[in-house]
Motif scaffolding. Structure first.
Motif, PDB file in Angstrom:
ATOM      1  N   VAL A 161      -1.789  12.173  -3.336  1.00  0.00           N
ATOM      2  CA  VAL A 161      -1.445  10.792  -3.702  1.00  0.00           C
ATOM      3  C   VAL A 161      -0.092  10.828  -4.409  1.00  0.00           C
ATOM      4  N   TRP A 162       0.739   9.804  -4.160  1.00  0.00           N
ATOM      5  CA  TRP A 162       2.001   9.691  -4.906  1.00  0.00           C
ATOM      6  C   TRP A 162       1.850   8.511  -5.861  1.00  0.00           C
ATOM      7  N   ARG A 163       1.679   8.803  -7.136  1.00  0.00           N
ATOM      8  CA  ARG A 163       1.483   7.742  -8.132  1.00  0.00           C
ATOM      9  C   ARG A 163       2.719   6.848  -8.172  1.00  0.00           C
TER      10      ARG A 163
ATOM     11  N   ALA B 167       6.208  -1.263  -6.455  1.00  0.00           N
ATOM     12  CA  ALA B 167       4.993  -0.486  -6.750  1.00  0.00           C
ATOM     13  C   ALA B 167       4.250  -0.227  -5.446  1.00  0.00           C
ATOM     14  N   GLN B 168       3.482   0.860  -5.397  1.00  0.00           N
ATOM     15  CA  GLN B 168       2.625   1.136  -4.237  1.00  0.00           C
ATOM     16  C   GLN B 168       1.195   1.352  -4.751  1.00  0.00           C
ATOM     17  N   THR B 169       0.231   0.854  -3.978  1.00  0.00           N
ATOM     18  CA  THR B 169      -1.162   1.053  -4.388  1.00  0.00           C
ATOM     19  C   THR B 169      -1.770   2.297  -3.746  1.00  0.00           C
ATOM     20  N   ARG B 170      -1.185   2.739  -2.629  1.00  0.00           N
ATOM     21  CA  ARG B 170      -1.691   3.951  -1.972  1.00  0.00           C
ATOM     22  C   ARG B 170      -0.522   4.820  -1.522  1.00  0.00           C
ATOM     23  N   GLY B 171       0.352   5.120  -2.478  1.00  0.00           N
ATOM     24  CA  GLY B 171       1.516   5.949  -2.160  1.00  0.00           C
ATOM     25  C   GLY B 171       1.058   7.318  -1.672  1.00  0.00           C
ATOM     26  N   ARG B 172       1.683   7.796  -0.593  1.00  0.00           N
ATOM     27  CA  ARG B 172       1.279   9.077   0.003  1.00  0.00           C
ATOM     28  C   ARG B 172       2.261  10.175  -0.349  1.00  0.00           C
ATOM     29  N   GLY B 173       1.725  11.304  -0.797  1.00  0.00           N
ATOM     30  CA  GLY B 173       2.537  12.492  -1.009  1.00  0.00           C
ATOM     31  C   GLY B 173       2.357  13.443   0.161  1.00  0.00           C
ATOM     32  N   SER B 174       3.001  14.598   0.101  1.00  0.00           N
ATOM     33  CA  SER B 174       2.827  15.566   1.182  1.00  0.00           C
ATOM     34  C   SER B 174       1.460  16.231   1.051  1.00  0.00           C
ATOM     35  N   GLN B 175       1.010  16.846   2.119  1.00  0.00           N
ATOM     36  CA  GLN B 175      -0.262  17.574   2.190  1.00  0.00           C
ATOM     37  C   GLN B 175      -1.435  16.734   1.684  1.00  0.00           C
TER      38      GLN B 175
ATOM     39  N   ASP C 166       0.868  -1.181   0.000  1.00  0.00           N
ATOM     40  CA  ASP C 166       0.000   0.000   0.000  1.00  0.00           C
ATOM     41  C   ASP C 166       0.907   1.233   0.000  1.00  0.00           C
ATOM     42  N   SER C 167       1.736   1.323   1.056  1.00  0.00           N
ATOM     43  CA  SER C 167       2.689   2.429   1.184  1.00  0.00           C
ATOM     44  C   SER C 167       3.869   1.937   2.015  1.00  0.00           C
ATOM     45  N   THR C 168       5.066   2.248   1.559  1.00  0.00           N
ATOM     46  CA  THR C 168       6.247   1.857   2.351  1.00  0.00           C
ATOM     47  C   THR C 168       6.264   2.587   3.690  1.00  0.00           C
ATOM     48  N   MET C 169       5.569   3.734   3.781  1.00  0.00           N
ATOM     49  CA  MET C 169       5.549   4.499   5.038  1.00  0.00           C
ATOM     50  C   MET C 169       4.916   3.667   6.158  1.00  0.00           C
ATOM     51  N   ASP C 170       3.807   2.978   5.813  1.00  0.00           N
ATOM     52  CA  ASP C 170       3.084   2.235   6.838  1.00  0.00           C
ATOM     53  C   ASP C 170       3.891   1.028   7.317  1.00  0.00           C
TER      54      ASP C 170
ATOM     55  N   TYR D 246      10.528   3.519  -4.589  1.00  0.00           N
ATOM     56  CA  TYR D 246       9.663   3.976  -3.496  1.00  0.00           C
ATOM     57  C   TYR D 246      10.211   3.329  -2.235  1.00  0.00           C
ATOM     58  N   LEU D 247      10.671   4.134  -1.311  1.00  0.00           N
ATOM     59  CA  LEU D 247      11.314   3.550  -0.139  1.00  0.00           C
ATOM     60  C   LEU D 247      11.075   4.391   1.107  1.00  0.00           C
ATOM     61  N   SER D 248      11.152   3.714   2.252  1.00  0.00           N
ATOM     62  CA  SER D 248      11.063   4.408   3.537  1.00  0.00           C
ATOM     63  C   SER D 248      12.155   3.862   4.452  1.00  0.00           C
TER      64      SER D 248
ATOM     65  N   LYS E  52      12.209  20.527 -13.343  1.00  0.00           N
ATOM     66  CA  LYS E  52      11.050  19.666 -13.075  1.00  0.00           C
ATOM     67  C   LYS E  52      11.350  18.739 -11.899  1.00  0.00           C
ATOM     68  N   LYS E  53      10.280  18.324 -11.220  1.00  0.00           N
ATOM     69  CA  LYS E  53      10.468  17.514 -10.008  1.00  0.00           C
ATOM     70  C   LYS E  53      10.814  16.063 -10.356  1.00  0.00           C
ATOM     71  N   CYS E  54      11.895  15.554  -9.736  1.00  0.00           N
ATOM     72  CA  CYS E  54      12.263  14.150  -9.966  1.00  0.00           C
ATOM     73  C   CYS E  54      12.145  13.331  -8.695  1.00  0.00           C
ATOM     74  N   ALA E  55      11.905  13.987  -7.556  1.00  0.00           N
ATOM     75  CA  ALA E  55      11.799  13.225  -6.303  1.00  0.00           C
ATOM     76  C   ALA E  55      10.948  13.977  -5.305  1.00  0.00           C
ATOM     77  N   GLY E  56      10.235  13.207  -4.501  1.00  0.00           N
ATOM     78  CA  GLY E  56       9.462  13.785  -3.402  1.00  0.00           C
ATOM     79  C   GLY E  56       9.858  13.105  -2.103  1.00  0.00           C
ATOM     80  N   ILE E  57       9.779  13.854  -1.023  1.00  0.00           N
ATOM     81  CA  ILE E  57      10.249  13.382   0.288  1.00  0.00           C
ATOM     82  C   ILE E  57       9.174  13.636   1.324  1.00  0.00           C
ATOM     83  N   LEU E  58       8.930  12.640   2.138  1.00  0.00           N
ATOM     84  CA  LEU E  58       7.946  12.767   3.212  1.00  0.00           C
ATOM     85  C   LEU E  58       8.625  12.282   4.482  1.00  0.00           C
TER      86      LEU E  58
ATOM     87  N   GLY F 112      10.481   8.928   3.922  1.00  0.00           N
ATOM     88  CA  GLY F 112       9.958   8.342   2.685  1.00  0.00           C
ATOM     89  C   GLY F 112      10.501   9.095   1.483  1.00  0.00           C
ATOM     90  N   ILE F 113      10.958   8.353   0.488  1.00  0.00           N
ATOM     91  CA  ILE F 113      11.503   8.980  -0.724  1.00  0.00           C
ATOM     92  C   ILE F 113      10.909   8.285  -1.953  1.00  0.00           C
ATOM     93  N   GLY F 114      10.374   9.080  -2.841  1.00  0.00           N
ATOM     94  CA  GLY F 114       9.957   8.567  -4.152  1.00  0.00           C
ATOM     95  C   GLY F 114      10.886   9.198  -5.176  1.00  0.00           C
TER      96      GLY F 114
HETATM   97  C1  BTN Z   1       5.774  14.630  -2.059  1.00  0.00           C
HETATM   98  O1  BTN Z   1       4.546  14.831  -2.155  1.00  0.00           O
HETATM   99  O2  BTN Z   1       6.573  15.307  -2.697  1.00  0.00           O
HETATM  100  C2  BTN Z   1       6.286  13.525  -1.170  1.00  0.00           C
HETATM  101  C3  BTN Z   1       6.217  12.188  -1.859  1.00  0.00           C
HETATM  102  C4  BTN Z   1       6.764  11.030  -1.053  1.00  0.00           C
HETATM  103  C5  BTN Z   1       6.558   9.718  -1.778  1.00  0.00           C
HETATM  104  C6  BTN Z   1       7.269   8.571  -1.121  1.00  0.00           C
HETATM  105  S1  BTN Z   1       7.272   7.127  -2.140  1.00  0.00           S
HETATM  106  C7  BTN Z   1       7.884   6.182  -0.819  1.00  0.00           C
HETATM  107  C8  BTN Z   1       7.147   6.650   0.427  1.00  0.00           C
HETATM  108  N1  BTN Z   1       5.885   5.941   0.536  1.00  0.00           N
HETATM  109  C9  BTN Z   1       4.844   6.744   0.403  1.00  0.00           C
HETATM  110  O3  BTN Z   1       3.655   6.383   0.464  1.00  0.00           O
HETATM  111  N2  BTN Z   1       5.250   8.010   0.203  1.00  0.00           N
HETATM  112  C10 BTN Z   1       6.697   8.104   0.213  1.00  0.00           C
END
Ligand code: BTN
Length: 262
Positions: A68-70, A57-65, A33-37, A78-80, A129-135, A150-152
């Motif tokens: 969703v993180w596709r 792959a993640q089915t419910r990847g979380r982004g900030s705020q 679902d998400s590596t965060m959990d 996708y790692l935590s 352009k954005k290549c990575a997101g961090i939570l 968390g890093i995507g």
């Molecule tokens: C952002 O919105 O910029 C933060 C995105 C963070 C995505 C990563 S992917 C691995 C980890 N698992 C998640 O569900 N989210 C973070």
């Protein structure tokens, strides 16, 4: 646990790692679902500093705020990471800048030297352009302080949903030769640079991080808005916040969502 694709097998990654702690305890999953959990579960069960969860792959990847993180399979990382840095409370807010700096260093190396920028507080950009997101999710109970980082990282993706097409880029797309990048090697580089950056914060404090983020700051000199504040972005303050100048003077913001204005 399901092993991920061969490129990301635990045995292969173990041979590629150059870290002291990050990734030395590793779970690789085909899908989560998400590596965060999963990482939070492991942290709560007492996992060692550096324990890492990676999913193809993640089915419910979380982004900030709450976004969703596709997270489609086969192309990206996708790692935590469970992190337990020994940090005085005053230095804790700088972890997310330190992680952003480490990810930017990895993106620059993996892209063959394309300059990586940090869009405050910690989005990483190549070619604008954005290549990575961090939570970063922190928990402190009494003396105990732990984090799930968390890093995507978009490594090889070339097809994007319509809303991402103009704003996102993968490492492979940014490279001058546009060649695909080995995800196992990308993972090893990423953990090496992030571990080093967090350790520099632990050992030397924010002064080791803030000027280096400032050097890589995206949107400097551009008209920006950070929630209700509008003006020109001047740089990063010693607090780790941004400095924005407008007709009423120089203003500092330590939190908020920074965007190009106009
Ligand atoms: C952002 O919105 O910029 C933060 C995105 C963070 C995505 C990563 S992917 C691995 C980890 N698992 C998640 O569900 N989210 C973070």
């Amino acid at each position: 646990m399901n092993e991920g694709p061969t490129e990301l097998s635990e045995a292969r990654i173990a041979a590629l790692l150059r870290t002291a702690r990050y990734g030395r305890v590793l779970e690789v999953h085909e899908e989560l679902d998400s590596t965060m959990d999963r990482a939070r579960q492991l942290a709560d069960a007492g996992a060692a500093d550096g324990t890492t969860v990676l999913a193809d792959a993640q089915t419910r990847g979380r982004g900030s705020q709450g976004r969703v993180w596709r997270s489609p399979g086969g192309s990206d990382l996708y790692l935590s990471i469970v992190a337990r840095p020994i940090l005085s409370p005053g230095w804790r807010p700088f972890v997310s800048l330190a992680v952003g700096l480490g990810v930017a260093e990895a993106a620059e190396r993996l892209s063959g030297g394309v300059r990586a920028e940090v869009k405050w507080p910690n989005d990483v950009r190549l070619r604008g352009k954005k290549c990575a997101g961090i939570l970063v999710e922190a928990r402190s109970v009494g003396e105990r302080f732990d984090l799930v980082i968390g890093i995507g990282l978009d490594v090889n993706r070339r097809e994007w949903d319509a809303e991402l097409a103009d704003v996102a880029i993968s490492i492979a797309e940014a490279r001058a030769d546009r060649a695909p990048v080995d995800r196992g090697e990308a993972f090893a580089v990423l953990l090496e640079t992030v571990e080093r950056s967090v350790d520099e914060l632990v050992n030397f404090g924010p002064r080791a991080i803030v000027p280096r983020v400032d050097e890589r700051l995206a949107l400097r000199g551009e008209p920006v808005r950070c929630d209700d504040l509008r003006g020109v972005l001047e740089g990063i303050a010693a607090s780790g916040g941004i400095l924005v100048r407008n007709a009423t003077g120089l203003h500092e913001r330590i939190a908020g969502r920074l965007e190009l204005d106009g």
